[in-house]
Design an enzyme around this catalytic site. Structure first.
Site, short mmCIF file in Angstrom:
data_model
loop_
_atom_site.label_atom_id
_atom_site.label_comp_id
_atom_site.label_asym_id
_atom_site.label_seq_id
_atom_site.Cartn_x
_atom_site.Cartn_y
_atom_site.Cartn_z
N CYS A 335 0.80 -1.23 0.00
CA CYS A 335 0.00 0.00 0.00
C CYS A 335 0.83 1.28 0.00
O CYS A 335 0.57 2.17 -0.82
CB CYS A 335 -1.05 0.05 1.10
SG CYS A 335 -1.03 -1.30 2.25
N ARG A 364 7.62 -10.93 5.16
CA ARG A 364 7.17 -10.77 6.54
C ARG A 364 7.92 -11.79 7.38
O ARG A 364 8.03 -12.95 7.00
CB ARG A 364 5.66 -11.04 6.65
CG ARG A 364 4.86 -10.02 5.90
CD ARG A 364 3.37 -10.27 6.01
NE ARG A 364 2.64 -9.31 5.20
CZ ARG A 364 1.33 -9.31 5.00
NH1 ARG A 364 0.59 -10.25 5.58
NH2 ARG A 364 0.76 -8.40 4.24
N GLN A 382 1.84 -11.05 -3.45
CA GLN A 382 0.40 -10.80 -3.41
C GLN A 382 -0.08 -10.38 -4.79
O GLN A 382 0.60 -9.61 -5.47
CB GLN A 382 0.09 -9.65 -2.46
CG GLN A 382 0.20 -9.99 -1.00
CD GLN A 382 -0.13 -8.78 -0.14
OE1 GLN A 382 0.26 -7.66 -0.46
NE2 GLN A 382 -0.84 -9.01 0.94
N ASP A 384 -1.96 -8.08 -5.53
CA ASP A 384 -2.50 -6.98 -4.74
C ASP A 384 -3.05 -5.87 -5.63
O ASP A 384 -2.65 -5.75 -6.79
CB ASP A 384 -1.34 -6.41 -3.90
CG ASP A 384 -1.83 -5.68 -2.67
OD1 ASP A 384 -3.06 -5.67 -2.42
OD2 ASP A 384 -0.99 -5.12 -1.94
N HIS A 386 -4.72 -1.62 -5.07
CA HIS A 386 -5.32 -0.57 -4.25
C HIS A 386 -6.16 0.29 -5.16
O HIS A 386 -5.70 0.70 -6.22
CB HIS A 386 -4.24 0.23 -3.52
CG HIS A 386 -3.53 -0.62 -2.51
ND1 HIS A 386 -2.41 -1.35 -2.80
CD2 HIS A 386 -3.85 -0.89 -1.22
CE1 HIS A 386 -2.06 -2.03 -1.73
NE2 HIS A 386 -2.91 -1.79 -0.76
N LYS A 466 -13.10 -5.73 6.57
CA LYS A 466 -12.81 -6.45 5.32
C LYS A 466 -13.84 -7.52 5.00
O LYS A 466 -14.48 -8.07 5.90
CB LYS A 466 -11.41 -7.05 5.36
CG LYS A 466 -11.13 -7.94 6.55
CD LYS A 466 -9.63 -8.30 6.60
CE LYS A 466 -9.29 -9.16 7.80
NZ LYS A 466 -7.86 -9.40 7.95
N HIS A 512 -8.18 -1.99 -0.34
CA HIS A 512 -7.12 -2.97 -0.58
C HIS A 512 -7.83 -4.22 -1.07
O HIS A 512 -8.86 -4.59 -0.52
CB HIS A 512 -6.40 -3.37 0.71
CG HIS A 512 -5.90 -2.23 1.54
ND1 HIS A 512 -4.57 -2.02 1.77
CD2 HIS A 512 -6.55 -1.26 2.22
CE1 HIS A 512 -4.42 -0.97 2.57
NE2 HIS A 512 -5.61 -0.50 2.86
#
Length: 648
Positions: A335, A364, A382, A384, A386, A466, A512
């Site tokens: 993000c 992580r 990910q 991912d 946004h 979420k 997200h």
RNA sequence: GCCGGCUUAGCUCAGCUGGUAGAGCACCUGAUUUGUAAUCAGGGGGUCACAGGUUCGAGUCCUGUAGCCGGCACCA
């Protein structure tokens, strides 16, 4: 006193009649089969007197509730057995769970695997003793004092958390007793002995890592031996699909000590990876996403600003560079990077929404005990995105993202998908008003789509609620993959703004969203879902060409070249084919291809070479005979393009 | 991170109570040239996870570390 049966028939009994007596009055068969009574919708011990007119139902082994009741009773028997074998062990709690039961014990020395057969034997003995069950009602305070007195401190603590002045029920099996809500069978013999203790584990008291660790014993229990055997078979089948095992057998990937929690993708595994990525990329493009790529290593200040540093510092990899007064961090999510791109130049409301996607490599530092093959790793990617927007676009964008998720799962062959709405956690940023709107937006999105959802209170991210999407694999296991998270907080913290219609500067809202979640994990799910037998479009090797003798090797190579030239749209390239040119018999090559779960085997000998044909064998063993190469190309191309999963 | 278990050849695994490592597959070489799930013969390959310790002697016993496995806790 009138007792009404499920079929509406009314019978008259004396006050204080028990379920056992009623069942006996109905018939000797039922008296024998009866386990528990349902009295006005509430479960009731067979030996417990009924004081009012009531509607009843007799529950037997055949009823759906029976399993849970058996397992609950089994947990008691386990506790009895353990206390008989290991005096001084304290009991805590022991519920029925899916497929079985467990019981948590407090004991200085942990159990060992060798203890399980002994405990199991003792349990069978207790069941055989057929100890009668008795129920007593005690005032709370008496129970607390009693359990403290006999050294059952955990039980005493449990009872203390029940409001003062209330009564608690105590169940006796023979001379062993426990605090329990009940109900229980009339005697231990009713439970049956279709059970098996399966594993021992440490577990925290009340599920809190700050508390003492207890010793948990898990078991499985069923109505009869046949059900137990079926369950054990099911577990065995699941083990065969284990992606770690298949990953090795099919040469897809490996992991090693020097890079714990990270994946070395081998050519075959990477073929899966690239194919899935190409598919996802094309799909996102069609849904009006733009794709970006952001740095792996950035100043940690971005995560301080976002708030992640406070929450997750100990789970981030940070690097100090000698001689420089900077602390860099490997990105744990994408993000902040995406917000930096958003912040370049002046944004207008006319551009919104901006749907920014990235196959983002994240790191992580997951706790060592959490690592699990591809399912939980320290380095992952990910899929991912946004979505930056005006706050009022939130519901529509949540719908847009959710529809994409449903579409992708459906195309990948996952037809049943569950949605959960996770709401504000205790530890969070942002005002309640902002959370109210965020949660309402997601709920509205579900309503708008006509999608039912389950509430998951307190499970949201620290910056917003979420939606979580769970799919079910071929053997019914649930995998939470996709997520759509509302965020009215981070854009502000990271300084994103746009110019609104009236010329004022406004904070964008952000969503997200991940569809597959982590590429690594999703591939793990696919491996287990297909048990390694991938549909043609995903299969790392889609066809194996098997020359019968060296005389056909040249023709085999020409078939390979022809197939490699066939491009499959949206999956990133040409067909993946290999020739098995080894100096081995054809039978051996077929066996090898079969064990590699390759969908097509193309056997070519001198006959095929002369006629421009291939003899097609499916991995099911089915022999389609010789066909023109062109005919086969059409077949495999159609199959790959449609992403069909052909069972035959 | 916590509790328990495991770690022997590339892979799957044997190796009794401590006496100095073995099989199948894979790999390499040769023969064979094969029609729908394993052709035959020969060969190479191990600091027994790592580091200490006990012992005349450790793959076997003890301690520590790492990784993995089963749970628990965690999961932006």
């Amino acid at each position: 006193m009138t007792i009404t049966l499920p079929d509406g028939k009314a019978m008259t009994f004396m006050r204080g009649v028990t379920g056992a007596e009623i069942a006996a009055a109905i018939g000797p068969g039922l008296a024998k089969a009866a386990l528990i009574l349902e009295v006005d919708g509430k479960q009731w011990d067979l030996f417990r007197p009924i004081e009012h007119d009531a509607k009843i139902r007799v529950i037997t082994k055949k009823d759906p509730e029976a399993l849970e009741l058996i397992r609950h009773d089994m947990a008691h028997v386990l506790a009895m057995a353990v206390q008989e074998l290991f005096p001084g062990t304290q009991v805590t709690i022991g519920p029925a769970i899916e497929d079985g039961f467990y019981y948590d014990f407090a004991r200085a020395t942990p159990f060992t695997p060798e203890d399980l057969p002994r405990i199991e034997e003792k349990m069978r003995e207790i069941i055989k003793r057929d100890l009668p069950t008795r129920r007593e009602v005690w005032p709370r305070d008496k129970a607390v004092a009693h359990f403290k007195g006999i050294g059952e401190l955990y039980k005493a603590e449990l009872i203390e958390s029940i409001p003062a002045g209330e009564d608690v029920s105590i169940y006796w099996h023979g001379d062993w007793h426990d605090l329990c809500r009940g109900p229980h069978f009339a005697s231990t013999g009713k439970i049956g002995d279709a059970f098996k203790l399966t594993k021992i584990a440490g577990a925290y008291w009340r599920g809190d890592a700050r508390n003492a660790q207890l010793q948990r014993i898990y078991g499985t229990a069923w109505r009869d031996q046949k059900e137990l055997d079926e369950y054990l078979k099911r577990i065995e089948e699941a083990e065969k699909r284990d992606h770690r095992k298949l990953g090795k057998e099919l040469d897809l990937f490996h992991m090693q000590e020097e890079a714990a929690g990270q994946v070395f993708w081998h050519p075959k595994g990477h073929a899966l990876y690239r194919t899935l990525e190409a598919y996802a990329r094309r799909k996102f493009q069609r849904h009006d996403y733009v794709e970006v790529k952001t740095p792996l290593l950035m100043d940690h200040k971005f995560w301080q600003q976002s708030g992640h540093w406070d929450w997750y510092r100990e789970h981030m990899f940070a690097v100090e560079i000698e001689g420089e007064d900077k602390l860099l961090a490997l990105k744990p999510m994408n993000c902040p990077g995406h917000v930096q791109i958003f912040k370049q130049g002046m944004r207008s409301y006319r551009e919104l929404p901006i749907r920014m996607s990235e196959f983002g490599s994240c790191s992580r530092y997951e706790p060592s005990g959490a690592l699990h093959g591809l399912m939980r790793v320290r380095g992952f990617t990910q899929d991912d995105a946004h979505i930056f927007m005006a706050p009022e676009q939130m519901t529509d964008e949540a719908v847009h993202a959710s529809r994409l998720i449903f579409e992708v799962y459906k195309e990948l062959g996952f037809d049943s998908v569950d949605v959960k709405l996770s709401t504000r956690p205790e530890k969070r940023i942002g005002t309640d008003e902002v959370w109210d709107k965020a949660e309402a937006d997601l709920a509205d999105a579900c309503t708008k789509m006509g999608v039912p959802y389950k509430l998951n209170p307190g499970e949201g991210a620290f910056y917003g609620p979420k939606l979580e999407f769970t799919l079910y694999d071929a053997i019914g296991r649930a995998w939470q993959c996709g997520t759509v998270q509302v965020d009215f907080n981070l854009p502000g913290r990271l300084g994103a703004e746009y110019v609104a219609e009236d010329g004022s500067r406004q904070r964008p809202a952000m969503l997200h969203r991940a569809v597959l979640g982590s590429m690594e994990r999703f591939i793990g799910v696919l491996i287990e879902h297909y048990a390694g037998a991938f549909p043609v479009w995903l299969a790392p090797v889609q066809a194996k060409i098997i020359p019968i003798s060296e005389k056909a090797n040249a023709y085999a190579e020409s078939v390979k070249r022809a197939l490699s030239e066939v491009s499959i749209p949206d999956t990133g390239g040409g067909l993946r084919v290999e020739v098995d040119g080894a100096n081995e018999r054809m039978q051996k090559k077929i066996r090898d291809a079969q064990l590699q779960k390759i969908p097509y085997m193309l056997v070519v000998g001198e006959r095929e070479a002369a006629e421009g044909k291939v003899a097609v064998r499916l991995r099911s063993g089915k022999d389609l005979g010789a066909m023109a190469l062109e005919t086969f190309i059409k077949r495999i191309r159609d199959e790959a393009e449609s992403r069909k999963d052909v069972a035959e």
